[in-house]
Design a protein around this motif. Structure first.
Motif, PDB file in Angstrom:
ATOM      1  N   MET A  44      -9.412 103.066  70.273  1.00 11.19           N
ATOM      2  CA  MET A  44     -10.430 103.218  71.331  1.00 11.19           C
ATOM      3  C   MET A  44      -9.980 102.518  72.609  1.00 11.19           C
ATOM      4  O   MET A  44     -10.157 103.040  73.701  1.00 11.19           O
ATOM      5  CB  MET A  44     -11.783 102.630  70.903  1.00 11.19           C
ATOM      6  CG  MET A  44     -12.379 103.218  69.668  1.00 11.19           C
ATOM      7  SD  MET A  44     -12.213 104.993  69.630  1.00 11.19           S
ATOM      8  CE  MET A  44     -12.632 105.306  67.944  1.00 11.19           C
ATOM      9  N   LEU A  45      -9.371 101.318  72.448  1.00 16.32           N
ATOM     10  CA  LEU A  45      -8.865 100.616  73.637  1.00 16.32           C
ATOM     11  C   LEU A  45      -7.797 101.494  74.305  1.00 16.32           C
ATOM     12  O   LEU A  45      -7.787 101.659  75.535  1.00 16.32           O
ATOM     13  CB  LEU A  45      -8.272  99.265  73.236  1.00 16.32           C
ATOM     14  CG  LEU A  45      -7.700  98.458  74.405  1.00 16.32           C
ATOM     15  CD1 LEU A  45      -8.820  97.970  75.315  1.00 16.32           C
ATOM     16  CD2 LEU A  45      -6.889  97.252  73.919  1.00 16.32           C
ATOM     17  N   GLY A  46      -6.913 102.079  73.480  1.00 15.64           N
ATOM     18  CA  GLY A  46      -5.867 102.959  74.011  1.00 15.64           C
ATOM     19  C   GLY A  46      -6.474 104.120  74.785  1.00 15.64           C
ATOM     20  O   GLY A  46      -6.023 104.445  75.890  1.00 15.64           O
ATOM     21  N   ILE A  47      -7.520 104.727  74.227  1.00 13.67           N
ATOM     22  CA  ILE A  47      -8.144 105.872  74.905  1.00 13.67           C
ATOM     23  C   ILE A  47      -8.713 105.440  76.264  1.00 13.67           C
ATOM     24  O   ILE A  47      -8.520 106.112  77.275  1.00 13.67           O
ATOM     25  CB  ILE A  47      -9.250 106.505  74.021  1.00 13.67           C
ATOM     26  CG1 ILE A  47      -8.610 107.209  72.816  1.00 13.67           C
ATOM     27  CG2 ILE A  47     -10.100 107.480  74.822  1.00 13.67           C
ATOM     28  CD1 ILE A  47      -9.597 107.867  71.865  1.00 13.67           C
ATOM     29  N   LEU A  48      -9.380 104.293  76.300  1.00 12.90           N
ATOM     30  CA  LEU A  48      -9.986 103.847  77.565  1.00 12.90           C
ATOM     31  C   LEU A  48      -8.908 103.516  78.602  1.00 12.90           C
ATOM     32  O   LEU A  48      -8.989 103.939  79.764  1.00 12.90           O
ATOM     33  CB  LEU A  48     -10.899 102.630  77.331  1.00 12.90           C
ATOM     34  CG  LEU A  48     -12.115 102.861  76.415  1.00 12.90           C
ATOM     35  CD1 LEU A  48     -12.956 101.594  76.300  1.00 12.90           C
ATOM     36  CD2 LEU A  48     -12.989 104.004  76.930  1.00 12.90           C
ATOM     37  N   VAL A  49      -7.873 102.770  78.172  1.00 15.50           N
ATOM     38  CA  VAL A  49      -6.813 102.377  79.114  1.00 15.50           C
ATOM     39  C   VAL A  49      -6.063 103.634  79.611  1.00 15.50           C
ATOM     40  O   VAL A  49      -5.809 103.793  80.811  1.00 15.50           O
ATOM     41  CB  VAL A  49      -5.827 101.383  78.449  1.00 15.50           C
ATOM     42  CG1 VAL A  49      -4.589 101.167  79.299  1.00 15.50           C
ATOM     43  CG2 VAL A  49      -6.520 100.053  78.176  1.00 15.50           C
ATOM     44  N   LEU A  50      -5.748 104.536  78.684  1.00 16.03           N
ATOM     45  CA  LEU A  50      -5.000 105.734  79.065  1.00 16.03           C
ATOM     46  C   LEU A  50      -5.824 106.650  79.971  1.00 16.03           C
ATOM     47  O   LEU A  50      -5.287 107.276  80.888  1.00 16.03           O
ATOM     48  CB  LEU A  50      -4.549 106.500  77.818  1.00 16.03           C
ATOM     49  CG  LEU A  50      -3.365 105.846  77.112  1.00 16.03           C
ATOM     50  CD1 LEU A  50      -3.263 106.307  75.668  1.00 16.03           C
ATOM     51  CD2 LEU A  50      -2.063 106.145  77.869  1.00 16.03           C
ATOM     52  N   THR A  51      -7.139 106.712  79.727  1.00 14.88           N
ATOM     53  CA  THR A  51      -7.982 107.522  80.617  1.00 14.88           C
ATOM     54  C   THR A  51      -7.903 106.951  82.032  1.00 14.88           C
ATOM     55  O   THR A  51      -7.753 107.698  83.007  1.00 14.88           O
ATOM     56  CB  THR A  51      -9.448 107.547  80.118  1.00 14.88           C
ATOM     57  OG1 THR A  51      -9.452 108.046  78.787  1.00 14.88           O
ATOM     58  CG2 THR A  51     -10.320 108.423  80.981  1.00 14.88           C
ATOM     59  N   GLY A  52      -7.952 105.620  82.134  1.00 13.93           N
ATOM     60  CA  GLY A  52      -7.812 104.979  83.452  1.00 13.93           C
ATOM     61  C   GLY A  52      -6.464 105.316  84.071  1.00 13.93           C
ATOM     62  O   GLY A  52      -6.376 105.642  85.259  1.00 13.93           O
ATOM     63  N   ALA A  53      -5.399 105.279  83.263  1.00 12.22           N
ATOM     64  CA  ALA A  53      -4.050 105.565  83.779  1.00 12.22           C
ATOM     65  C   ALA A  53      -3.936 107.020  84.232  1.00 12.22           C
ATOM     66  O   ALA A  53      -3.364 107.311  85.289  1.00 12.22           O
ATOM     67  CB  ALA A  53      -3.013 105.270  82.692  1.00 12.22           C
ATOM     68  N   VAL A  54      -4.526 107.937  83.463  1.00  9.11           N
ATOM     69  CA  VAL A  54      -4.465 109.365  83.823  1.00  9.11           C
ATOM     70  C   VAL A  54      -5.210 109.596  85.140  1.00  9.11           C
ATOM     71  O   VAL A  54      -4.732 110.306  86.029  1.00  9.11           O
ATOM     72  CB  VAL A  54      -5.060 110.236  82.682  1.00  9.11           C
ATOM     73  CG1 VAL A  54      -5.237 111.678  83.126  1.00  9.11           C
ATOM     74  CG2 VAL A  54      -4.167 110.184  81.458  1.00  9.11           C
ATOM     75  N   LEU A  55      -6.366 108.960  85.287  1.00 14.20           N
ATOM     76  CA  LEU A  55      -7.143 109.121  86.516  1.00 14.20           C
ATOM     77  C   LEU A  55      -6.395 108.542  87.711  1.00 14.20           C
ATOM     78  O   LEU A  55      -6.289 109.177  88.758  1.00 14.20           O
ATOM     79  CB  LEU A  55      -8.490 108.399  86.387  1.00 14.20           C
ATOM     80  CG  LEU A  55      -9.470 109.018  85.408  1.00 14.20           C
ATOM     81  CD1 LEU A  55     -10.650 108.093  85.187  1.00 14.20           C
ATOM     82  CD2 LEU A  55      -9.940 110.353  85.948  1.00 14.20           C
TER      83      LEU A  55
END
Ligand code: HEM
Ligand code: HEM
Length: 254
Positions: free
Chosen positions: A122-133
């Protein structure tokens, strides 16, 4: 006999009596908007491609995901018990212990909130979503695409984790993001589902949606936000004839 009849249906029947409230309304609402908007952004980008007329909506849904991510991060510090990052289990020892329990066949080890593997995913999903944005807005084309593929891999891990949990613990865990309930001791239950915060989160998301709709110009491929002087470009610059490679704010120098 289908998987549903042999595994899922009996599991649901076995566990329904011991399910208690773990995920409050704000967490479930944000999950719905985050998962929904990321899925649409990914489907448009990967299913239709950047030449397709629908592509301009790709970044629009990405920006919607950005709003949900922002609110979710706030709840990570100020939300209900299991929504707080401090309740997530990041210790390597806990991670090793949870795999050790699986190896021993000990199904008794389970967590009310996210288990150690889920916490990391879940942490990975949140951090990666931030990186993608961030990379989408900054115009980092290759890195944006790479970050999106890594995010997709984490979403795959997330869904695989749900399947493993469903089979291992004989609990249809996907239902927990619908009604908020998981199998856990009665004393682990939340006292209420935070309906007031839920309404506040819904109003915030709806307001962000209105801002995104009002500022959106599909023909120009831009989004004007009230707090930015220049509109944001939602498509590749060379598609609009710019060709500078840097996205973010548009420049009037052409
Ligand atoms: C694009 C797709 C998805 C994304 C980005 C996503 C993201 C997330 C995130 C960030 C969380 C942490 C929730 C929180 O603490 O706020 C979570 C949890 C969860 N998600 Fe998803 N999700 C996706 C798809 C799905 C789907 C399709 C299902 C159900 C079939 C699902 C079911 C769950 C469940 C049950 C949890 C709680 C897991 C646990 O108890 O540890 N998710 N998801
Ligand atoms: C969750 C959010 C997002 C996801 C999952 C995502 C995913 C992707 C993927 C997979 C591609 C490659 C498509 C292809 O090569 O055909 C792509 C391209 C692109 N995305 Fe996103 N994106 C997101 C958000 C955004 C945002 C917020 C913007 C801009 C404001 C944006 C702008 C672009 C642009 C212009 C391209 C085409 C050029 C390039 O490859 O960079 N994206 N995106």
């Amino acid at each position: 006999m289908s998987l549903w009849h042999t595994v899922v249906q009996p599991c649901a029947a076995m566990t329904s009596s011991k399910r208690v409230l773990i995920w409050d309304i704000p967490v479930r609402l944000l999950h719905l908007v985050l998962a929904g908007s990321i899925s649409v952004a990914l489907i448009i980008a990967l299913g239709f491609g950047k030449e397709h007329p629908l592509f301009v909506y790709h970044a629009w849904f990405g920006m919607l995901a950005g709003g949900a991510l922002g609110v979710r991060l706030v709840l990570g510090f100020a939300g209900s018990r299991y929504a707080r990052f401090s309740a997530w289990k990041f210790s390597p020892r806990a991670l090793i212990a949870s795999f050790g329990a699986m190896r021993r066949g000990d199904r008794g080890v389970r967590d009310a909130g996210h288990n150690p593997s889920a916490s990391w995913v879940m942490l990975g999903i949140l951090v990666l979503t931030g990186a993608v944005l961030g990379t989408g807005l900054a115009g980092g084309e290759d890195i944006h695409e790479i970050a999106a593929y890594v995010l997709l891999a984490f979403i795959g891990l997330h869904l695989a984790g749900l399947v493993v949990h469903t089979i291992w613990h004989r609990e249809v865990i996907a239902l927990s993001m619908v009604d908020g309930k998981k199998v856990a001791p009665a004393e682990a239950a939340l006292r209420h589902a935070s309906p007031v915060v839920g309404v506040m989160v819904a109003l915030l998301l709806a307001s962000w949606g209105v801002v995104l709709v009002r500022g959106f110009d599909a023909a120009a491929g831009t989004l004007r936000l009230p707090f930015l002087a220049q509109p944001i470009s939602l498509v590749e610059d060379d598609e609009k004839g710019g060709g500078e490679g840097k996205r973010g704010a548009d420049h009037d120098d052409d």
